[in-house]
Design a protein around this motif. Sequence first.
Motif, PDB file in Angstrom:
ATOM      1  N   PRO A 194     -21.022  18.206 -11.588  1.00  9.51           N
ATOM      2  CA  PRO A 194     -19.839  18.300 -10.730  1.00  9.51           C
ATOM      3  C   PRO A 194     -18.539  18.409 -11.525  1.00  9.51           C
ATOM      4  N   SER A 195     -18.355  19.551 -12.154  1.00  9.78           N
ATOM      5  CA  SER A 195     -17.125  19.800 -12.908  1.00  9.78           C
ATOM      6  C   SER A 195     -16.731  21.262 -12.693  1.00  9.78           C
ATOM      7  N   TRP A 196     -15.486  21.553 -12.970  1.00 15.60           N
ATOM      8  CA  TRP A 196     -15.001  22.919 -12.763  1.00 15.60           C
ATOM      9  C   TRP A 196     -15.794  23.940 -13.584  1.00 15.60           C
ATOM     10  N   PRO A 197     -15.937  23.757 -14.893  1.00 18.13           N
ATOM     11  CA  PRO A 197     -16.648  24.779 -15.675  1.00 18.13           C
ATOM     12  C   PRO A 197     -18.147  24.856 -15.392  1.00 18.13           C
ATOM     13  N   LYS A 198     -18.750  23.770 -14.954  1.00 13.86           N
ATOM     14  CA  LYS A 198     -20.198  23.768 -14.730  1.00 13.86           C
ATOM     15  C   LYS A 198     -20.581  24.132 -13.300  1.00 13.86           C
ATOM     16  N   LEU A 199     -19.647  24.027 -12.359  1.00 15.58           N
ATOM     17  CA  LEU A 199     -19.969  24.301 -10.966  1.00 15.58           C
ATOM     18  C   LEU A 199     -19.162  25.467 -10.401  1.00 15.58           C
ATOM     19  N   VAL A 200     -17.879  25.371 -10.469  1.00 14.79           N
ATOM     20  CA  VAL A 200     -17.025  26.369  -9.813  1.00 14.79           C
ATOM     21  C   VAL A 200     -17.061  27.713 -10.537  1.00 14.79           C
ATOM     22  N   GLU A 201     -16.987  27.705 -11.840  1.00 15.03           N
ATOM     23  CA  GLU A 201     -16.984  28.975 -12.573  1.00 15.03           C
ATOM     24  C   GLU A 201     -18.268  29.784 -12.369  1.00 15.03           C
ATOM     25  N   PRO A 202     -19.463  29.157 -12.444  1.00 14.12           N
ATOM     26  CA  PRO A 202     -20.674  29.936 -12.149  1.00 14.12           C
ATOM     27  C   PRO A 202     -20.706  30.456 -10.710  1.00 14.12           C
ATOM     28  N   LEU A 203     -20.233  29.649  -9.762  1.00 14.11           N
ATOM     29  CA  LEU A 203     -20.176  30.117  -8.375  1.00 14.11           C
ATOM     30  C   LEU A 203     -19.235  31.304  -8.234  1.00 14.11           C
ATOM     31  N   GLU A 204     -18.118  31.257  -8.930  1.00 13.83           N
ATOM     32  CA  GLU A 204     -17.182  32.375  -8.888  1.00 13.83           C
ATOM     33  C   GLU A 204     -17.835  33.650  -9.419  1.00 13.83           C
ATOM     34  N   LYS A 205     -18.628  33.527 -10.464  1.00  8.65           N
ATOM     35  CA  LYS A 205     -19.313  34.708 -11.008  1.00  8.65           C
ATOM     36  C   LYS A 205     -20.260  35.314  -9.983  1.00  8.65           C
ATOM     37  N   ILE A 206     -21.012  34.444  -9.295  1.00  6.63           N
ATOM     38  CA  ILE A 206     -21.949  34.935  -8.279  1.00  6.63           C
ATOM     39  C   ILE A 206     -21.202  35.633  -7.149  1.00  6.63           C
ATOM     40  N   THR A 207     -20.189  34.980  -6.621  1.00  3.75           N
ATOM     41  CA  THR A 207     -19.459  35.572  -5.494  1.00  3.75           C
ATOM     42  C   THR A 207     -18.651  36.787  -5.935  1.00  3.75           C
ATOM     43  N   ASP A 208     -18.169  36.795  -7.164  1.00  7.61           N
ATOM     44  CA  ASP A 208     -17.446  37.973  -7.664  1.00  7.61           C
ATOM     45  C   ASP A 208     -18.355  39.196  -7.697  1.00  7.61           C
ATOM     46  N   GLN A 209     -19.594  39.014  -8.130  1.00  8.70           N
ATOM     47  CA  GLN A 209     -20.536  40.136  -8.176  1.00  8.70           C
ATOM     48  C   GLN A 209     -20.821  40.666  -6.777  1.00  8.70           C
ATOM     49  N   LEU A 210     -21.021  39.761  -5.828  1.00  9.52           N
ATOM     50  CA  LEU A 210     -21.237  40.185  -4.446  1.00  9.52           C
ATOM     51  C   LEU A 210     -20.007  40.903  -3.890  1.00  9.52           C
ATOM     52  N   THR A 211     -18.832  40.417  -4.239  1.00 10.04           N
ATOM     53  CA  THR A 211     -17.591  41.033  -3.772  1.00 10.04           C
ATOM     54  C   THR A 211     -17.446  42.448  -4.319  1.00 10.04           C
ATOM     55  N   ILE A 212     -17.799  42.648  -5.572  1.00 13.57           N
ATOM     56  CA  ILE A 212     -17.710  43.981  -6.177  1.00 13.57           C
ATOM     57  C   ILE A 212     -18.650  44.949  -5.460  1.00 13.57           C
ATOM     58  N   VAL A 213     -19.882  44.516  -5.253  1.00 15.35           N
ATOM     59  CA  VAL A 213     -20.852  45.377  -4.569  1.00 15.35           C
ATOM     60  C   VAL A 213     -20.391  45.664  -3.142  1.00 15.35           C
ATOM     61  N   TRP A 214     -19.930  44.643  -2.452  1.00 16.55           N
ATOM     62  CA  TRP A 214     -19.479  44.842  -1.071  1.00 16.55           C
ATOM     63  C   TRP A 214     -18.257  45.767  -1.033  1.00 16.55           C
ATOM     64  N   GLY A 215     -17.402  45.678  -2.034  1.00 11.22           N
ATOM     65  CA  GLY A 215     -16.253  46.581  -2.124  1.00 11.22           C
ATOM     66  C   GLY A 215     -16.681  48.030  -2.279  1.00 11.22           C
ATOM     67  N   MET A 216     -17.722  48.261  -3.075  1.00 14.06           N
ATOM     68  CA  MET A 216     -18.246  49.623  -3.241  1.00 14.06           C
ATOM     69  C   MET A 216     -18.797  50.155  -1.923  1.00 14.06           C
ATOM     70  N   ILE A 217     -19.495  49.297  -1.205  1.00 11.31           N
ATOM     71  CA  ILE A 217     -20.051  49.705   0.083  1.00 11.31           C
ATOM     72  C   ILE A 217     -18.932  50.065   1.060  1.00 11.31           C
ATOM     73  N   ASN A 218     -17.900  49.244   1.114  1.00  7.74           N
ATOM     74  CA  ASN A 218     -16.782  49.532   2.010  1.00  7.74           C
ATOM     75  C   ASN A 218     -16.030  50.793   1.599  1.00  7.74           C
ATOM     76  N   HIS A 219     -15.941  51.039   0.302  1.00 10.98           N
ATOM     77  CA  HIS A 219     -15.302  52.270  -0.167  1.00 10.98           C
ATOM     78  C   HIS A 219     -16.116  53.487   0.289  1.00 10.98           C
ATOM     79  N   LEU A 220     -17.422  53.406   0.122  1.00  8.71           N
ATOM     80  CA  LEU A 220     -18.287  54.493   0.568  1.00  8.71           C
ATOM     81  C   LEU A 220     -18.108  54.732   2.065  1.00  8.71           C
ATOM     82  N   LYS A 221     -18.033  53.660   2.826  1.00  7.51           N
ATOM     83  CA  LYS A 221     -17.842  53.788   4.270  1.00  7.51           C
ATOM     84  C   LYS A 221     -16.511  54.461   4.585  1.00  7.51           C
TER      85      LYS A 221
END
Length: 76
Positions: free
Chosen positions: A10-37
């Motif tokens: 339960p610390s910023w570098p061990k919890l929040v930063e990895p979560l940000e990486k996961i959600t950032d990747q999903l956001t990038i992919v979702w952005g590509m899909i919306n651009h295509l649309k």
Amino acid sequence: MEELERTVEPSWPKLVEPLEKITDQLTIVWGMINHLKAVKDAPELRAAIEEVQVNCLFLIIYALVRTCLCAYVPEC
């Protein structure tokens, strides 16, 4: 995600930063899909997006809740 759940602290570098990486990747992919649309909109594409949109949102929420829970409940 499984690695994060096994090693979470339960610390910023061990919890929040990895979560940000996961959600950032999903956001990038979702952005590509919306651009295509936006560029090549079609009824079939809209239907496909609507079909997976709920699952994508669920995956993000699940990742956030589960990882936060595992930070405080060791047996999760």
